[in-house]
Design a protein around this motif. Structure first.
Motif, mmCIF file in Angstrom:
data_model
loop_
_atom_site.group_PDB
_atom_site.id
_atom_site.type_symbol
_atom_site.label_atom_id
_atom_site.label_comp_id
_atom_site.label_asym_id
_atom_site.label_seq_id
_atom_site.Cartn_x
_atom_site.Cartn_y
_atom_site.Cartn_z
ATOM 1 N N MET A 1 55.860 23.856 44.933
ATOM 2 C CA MET A 1 56.154 23.326 43.584
ATOM 3 C C MET A 1 54.900 23.249 42.711
ATOM 4 S SD MET A 1 57.876 19.765 42.475
ATOM 5 C CE MET A 1 59.402 20.272 43.297
ATOM 6 N N ILE A 4 53.826 26.216 39.446
ATOM 7 C CA ILE A 4 54.447 26.439 38.148
ATOM 8 C C ILE A 4 53.405 26.279 37.041
ATOM 9 C CG2 ILE A 4 56.568 25.445 39.065
ATOM 10 C CD1 ILE A 4 56.255 23.309 36.831
ATOM 11 N N VAL A 5 53.693 26.925 35.906
ATOM 12 C CA VAL A 5 52.743 26.960 34.798
ATOM 13 C C VAL A 5 52.946 25.752 33.887
ATOM 14 C CG1 VAL A 5 51.892 28.318 32.879
ATOM 15 C CG2 VAL A 5 52.866 29.466 34.886
ATOM 16 N N ILE A 6 51.940 24.914 33.739
ATOM 17 C CA ILE A 6 52.005 23.764 32.842
ATOM 18 C C ILE A 6 50.675 23.624 32.117
ATOM 19 C CG2 ILE A 6 53.708 22.467 34.205
ATOM 20 C CD1 ILE A 6 51.456 20.935 35.460
ATOM 21 N N PRO A 7 50.637 22.863 31.020
ATOM 22 C CA PRO A 7 49.372 22.707 30.279
ATOM 23 C C PRO A 7 48.276 22.160 31.184
ATOM 24 C CG PRO A 7 51.211 21.793 29.024
ATOM 25 C CD PRO A 7 51.759 22.178 30.359
ATOM 26 N N SER A 9 45.801 20.056 30.624
ATOM 27 C CA SER A 9 45.581 18.612 30.572
ATOM 28 C C SER A 9 46.486 17.909 31.574
ATOM 29 C CB SER A 9 45.847 18.099 29.155
ATOM 30 O OG SER A 9 47.182 18.376 28.769
ATOM 31 N N ILE A 10 47.728 18.342 31.598
ATOM 32 C CA ILE A 10 48.687 17.694 32.501
ATOM 33 C C ILE A 10 48.393 18.030 33.953
ATOM 34 C CG2 ILE A 10 51.113 17.640 33.168
ATOM 35 C CD1 ILE A 10 51.872 17.400 30.433
ATOM 36 N N GLU A 13 45.477 15.714 34.944
ATOM 37 C CA GLU A 13 45.887 14.316 35.127
ATOM 38 C C GLU A 13 46.711 14.164 36.394
ATOM 39 O OE1 GLU A 13 46.437 13.713 30.304
ATOM 40 O OE2 GLU A 13 48.120 13.249 31.647
ATOM 41 N N LEU A 14 47.620 15.110 36.589
ATOM 42 C CA LEU A 14 48.529 15.080 37.728
ATOM 43 C C LEU A 14 47.736 15.182 39.032
ATOM 44 C CD1 LEU A 14 51.465 14.893 38.225
ATOM 45 C CD2 LEU A 14 51.667 17.362 38.030
ATOM 46 N N LYS A 17 46.195 12.167 40.249
ATOM 47 C CA LYS A 17 47.135 11.159 40.765
ATOM 48 C C LYS A 17 47.779 11.591 42.075
ATOM 49 C CE LYS A 17 48.100 9.369 36.159
ATOM 50 N NZ LYS A 17 48.789 9.697 34.910
ATOM 51 N N ILE A 20 52.432 16.185 42.019
ATOM 52 C CA ILE A 20 53.829 15.832 41.754
ATOM 53 C C ILE A 20 54.461 15.169 42.973
ATOM 54 C CG2 ILE A 20 54.809 18.046 42.487
ATOM 55 C CD1 ILE A 20 55.809 16.103 39.365
ATOM 56 N N ILE A 23 53.751 11.487 42.833
ATOM 57 C CA ILE A 23 54.602 10.851 41.822
ATOM 58 C C ILE A 23 56.005 10.633 42.389
ATOM 59 C CG2 ILE A 23 55.667 11.135 39.542
ATOM 60 C CD1 ILE A 23 52.778 10.898 39.074
ATOM 61 N N MET B 57 54.543 7.075 34.989
ATOM 62 C CA MET B 57 53.362 7.350 35.818
ATOM 63 C C MET B 57 52.536 8.484 35.235
ATOM 64 S SD MET B 57 54.769 6.882 39.700
ATOM 65 C CE MET B 57 56.507 7.229 39.680
ATOM 66 N N GLN B 58 53.218 9.433 34.574
ATOM 67 C CA GLN B 58 52.514 10.626 34.109
ATOM 68 C C GLN B 58 53.322 11.328 33.015
ATOM 69 O OE1 GLN B 58 49.523 12.356 34.911
ATOM 70 N NE2 GLN B 58 50.278 13.532 33.166
ATOM 71 N N CYS B 61 55.665 17.747 30.640
ATOM 72 C CA CYS B 61 56.461 18.701 29.878
ATOM 73 C C CYS B 61 57.820 18.833 30.566
ATOM 74 C CB CYS B 61 55.762 20.048 29.795
ATOM 75 S SG CYS B 61 55.240 20.667 31.400
ATOM 76 N N TYR B 97 54.577 23.793 24.659
ATOM 77 C CA TYR B 97 55.223 22.761 25.475
ATOM 78 C C TYR B 97 55.545 21.505 24.666
ATOM 79 C CZ TYR B 97 53.435 25.579 29.316
ATOM 80 O OH TYR B 97 53.161 26.604 30.174
#
Lengths: 116, 116
Positions: A1, A4-7, A9-10, A13-14, A17, A20, A23, B57-58, B61, B97
DNA sequence: TTGTGGTTTCAAAAAGATTTGAAATAACTT
DNA sequence: AAGTTATTTCAAATCTTTTTGAAACCACAA
């Protein structure tokens, strides 16, 4: 998982923590979620909000609630049963009457939702 | 409305509080009730509770929420719109996004409902 | 400007909640 | 026991919310 392509910054941050997976593990468990949903559903009708606030101020028999609101007995009874099933109110018998009053949870919830 | 038959104990308590009229006047006004109902409705679905806690928590997108939950985009989008309309979450654009995150109200509500 | 990826919107179908009035219970009174 | 009153239960009708997949939209890249 995690592929996957996400910004960026996220993603950053992720990662900080624990990703995913971390979380998801911190999400409330299913039983807790079902409890929250049950209480929220009970609160999601104006009839029941009025009844809950009224009972918070004063325990009442069904006939008084019926007189106060103008609703049919069967309707009031249905809404009381929804409030009861989610543990916001309970009842005690007094002779011929059933007197409804808020539970501890019901009182707590009334105080919280006033601020919404 | 005061000539209906109810148990004495209740009639007494009620009289001490100004009667049924006083109770009715202390009920939240219609606007307040509509607000409460709108938030409660938004909380009354397990999908949305999970999403709200995850965003607490976060910020995420939509594609991340979709990857996390396995729900279809259209389904996620519908639930996000419900949360948004009741002012529990909002979003900002980041390139292509949309990043969702809880509002102040959303954060407050998450902290409260954990105790339900 | 065409294409691509992320997201929303739409309409139809499915599932769920609420209302209604009538009938059933349950506790008291006579 | 029979009657009365307070309340709940039931089933049908109605109304609302949720799910689904397809199509549309929007921001960016080539």
């Amino acid at each position: 998982m995690n592929e996957i392509v996400i910004p960026d910054s996220i993603r950053c941050e992720l990662a900080g923590k624990g990703g995913i997976t971390a979380i998801m593990e911190l999400l409330p468990d299913n039983q807790t979620i079902e409890n929250i949903v049950s209480v929220a559903r009970a609160l999601s009708d104006p009839v029941r909000i009025r009844v809950l606030f009224a009972l918070f101020m004063q325990p009442m028999c069904v006939c008084l609630l019926v007189a106060m609101t103008g609703y049919a007995y069967s309707k009031m009874s249905y809404h009381l049963s929804v409030l009861k099933e989610s543990d916001l109110v309970c009842s005690r018998q007094k002779g011929n009457y059933l007197i409804y009053y808020p539970t501890d949870l019901g009182r707590k919830v009334v105080e919280e939702i006033e601020g919404w």
